[in-house]
Design an enzyme around this catalytic site. Structure first.
Site, short mmCIF file in Angstrom:
data_model
loop_
_atom_site.label_atom_id
_atom_site.label_comp_id
_atom_site.label_asym_id
_atom_site.label_seq_id
_atom_site.Cartn_x
_atom_site.Cartn_y
_atom_site.Cartn_z
N ASN A 10 1.08 -1.20 0.10
CA ASN A 10 0.20 -0.04 0.18
C ASN A 10 0.92 1.14 -0.03
OD1 ASN A 10 -1.79 2.08 0.48
ND2 ASN A 10 -2.31 1.36 2.55
N LYS A 12 0.02 4.24 -0.13
CA LYS A 12 -0.18 5.43 0.52
C LYS A 12 -0.19 6.73 -0.35
CE LYS A 12 -0.07 3.20 4.63
NZ LYS A 12 0.16 3.20 6.13
N HIS A 95 -9.43 1.31 4.46
CA HIS A 95 -8.09 1.65 5.32
C HIS A 95 -8.32 2.57 6.53
CE1 HIS A 95 -3.99 2.53 6.37
NE2 HIS A 95 -3.54 1.39 5.82
N GLU A 97 -6.71 4.76 7.65
CA GLU A 97 -6.51 6.26 7.41
C GLU A 97 -7.60 6.87 6.62
OE1 GLU A 97 -2.76 5.40 5.32
OE2 GLU A 97 -1.86 4.85 7.25
N GLU A 167 -5.38 -4.77 10.17
CA GLU A 167 -4.49 -4.03 10.57
C GLU A 167 -4.65 -3.28 11.85
OE1 GLU A 167 -2.33 -2.76 6.71
OE2 GLU A 167 -4.04 -1.37 6.76
N GLY A 173 2.62 2.11 10.75
CA GLY A 173 3.74 3.02 10.61
C GLY A 173 4.36 3.51 11.77
N SER A 213 3.54 -2.32 10.10
CA SER A 213 4.68 -2.54 10.26
C SER A 213 5.35 -3.89 9.87
CB SER A 213 5.25 -2.02 11.80
OG SER A 213 4.82 -0.77 12.10
P1 13P Z 1 3.16 0.03 7.56
O1 13P Z 1 3.71 -0.98 6.87
O2 13P Z 1 4.06 1.15 7.18
O3 13P Z 1 3.02 0.32 9.17
O4 13P Z 1 1.68 0.39 7.00
C1 13P Z 1 0.59 -0.76 7.24
C2 13P Z 1 -0.55 0.03 6.47
O5 13P Z 1 -1.20 0.59 6.82
C3 13P Z 1 -0.66 -0.87 5.05
O6 13P Z 1 -2.01 -0.64 4.57
#
Ligand code: 13P
Length: 249
Positions: A10, A12, A95, A97, A167, A173, A213
């Site tokens: 992803n 982002k 997601h 976010e 997740e 992150g 992560s």
């Molecule tokens: P990270 O791997 O950067 O923690 O992000 C995970 C994520 O949100 C994937 O959709």
């Protein structure tokens, strides 16, 4: 039948179109495998150059979001037919976010999931708890609610082809990967929930990823868990490490 792993990046809000092409050029020899489906979910403007750059490789290009209407006056949104027209087969839906910053709810997630299936796009449906919810002991209640609403009206045949990404928000992150036990426990719980909604055959077929992560070091111990069918990878998907994650065995 054993489920094939699915390892997705992803991206982002990272990578301009020209950076996207460069990154795919770098990663394409590293992510070669027959053992897993490999998907790069990229920003909308990167989709076409990414498809071009990934042509002839095992990399599938996915979207990070999609709207639930066919077309019309929805400034700034991307319609499902726009994705299928260029060959997109996967879309991330819900997601955390998007839920946090763009007001997505379980209900809009459900509408998007239904719309994705209507267009033959495989949704990667995200769920996951906050740290407070985990500390209060309501993780599984919360996730069951997310999953049950996301799959309202979805048939068993459709659900069998879906991907769910677990997740935990506190692991995204932060460099704080969930322990393998925590990740397996929730992914197993999600599979049970799918069995309750549908049946054992659907639960056995659906693929459940862990995200939060994931890196080259943690991927192998996560991916051997019985209910973890791969990962949804953020930061590490933008680096050569992604090759190691894909070839985790
Ligand atoms: P990270 O791997 O950067 O923690 O992000 C995970 C994520 O949100 C994937 O959709």
């Amino acid at each position: 039948m054993a489920r094939k792993k699915i390892i997705a990046g992803n991206w982002k809000m990272n990578m301009t179109p020209s950076e996207a092409v460069k990154l795919i050029e770098t990663l394409k020899p590293l992510v070669k495998t027959d053992d897993a489906d490999v998907v790069f979910c990229v920003p909308a403007i990167d989709i076409i150059p990414a498809l071009e750059a990934a042509k002839g490789t095992n990399i599938e290009i996915g979207a990070e979001n999609m709207y639930f209407e066919e077309k019309g006056a929805y400034t700034g949104e991307i319609a499902p037919a726009m994705l299928t027209d260029v060959g997109v087969k996967y879309v991330i839906i819900g997601h955390s976010e998007r839920r946090e910053y763009f007001a997505e709810t379980n209900e809009t997630v459900n509408k998007k999931v239904l719309k994705a299936f209507e267009h033959g796009i495989t949704p990667i449906v995200c769920c996951g708890e906050t740290l407070t919810q985990r500390e209060q002991g309501v993780t599984m209640d919360f996730i069951r609610q997310q999953v049950k609403i996301a799959f309202l009206g979805v048939t068993a045949e459709q659900a069998k082809t879906a991907v769910i990404a677990y997740e935990p928000i506190w692991a995204i992150g932060t460099g704080k990967t969930a322990t393998t036990e925590q990740a397996q426990e929730v992914c197993g719980g999600i599979r049970k929930c799918i069995a309750e909604i549908y049946d054992e055959a659907t639960a056995e077929a659906i693929r459940i990823q862990y995200g939060g992560s994931v890196n080259a070091k943690t991927a192998p111990e996560l991916f051997v868990q019985p209910d973890i069918d791969g990962g949804l990878v953020g930061g590490a998907a933008l680096k050569p490490d992604f090759g190691q994650i894909v070839n985790w065995k």
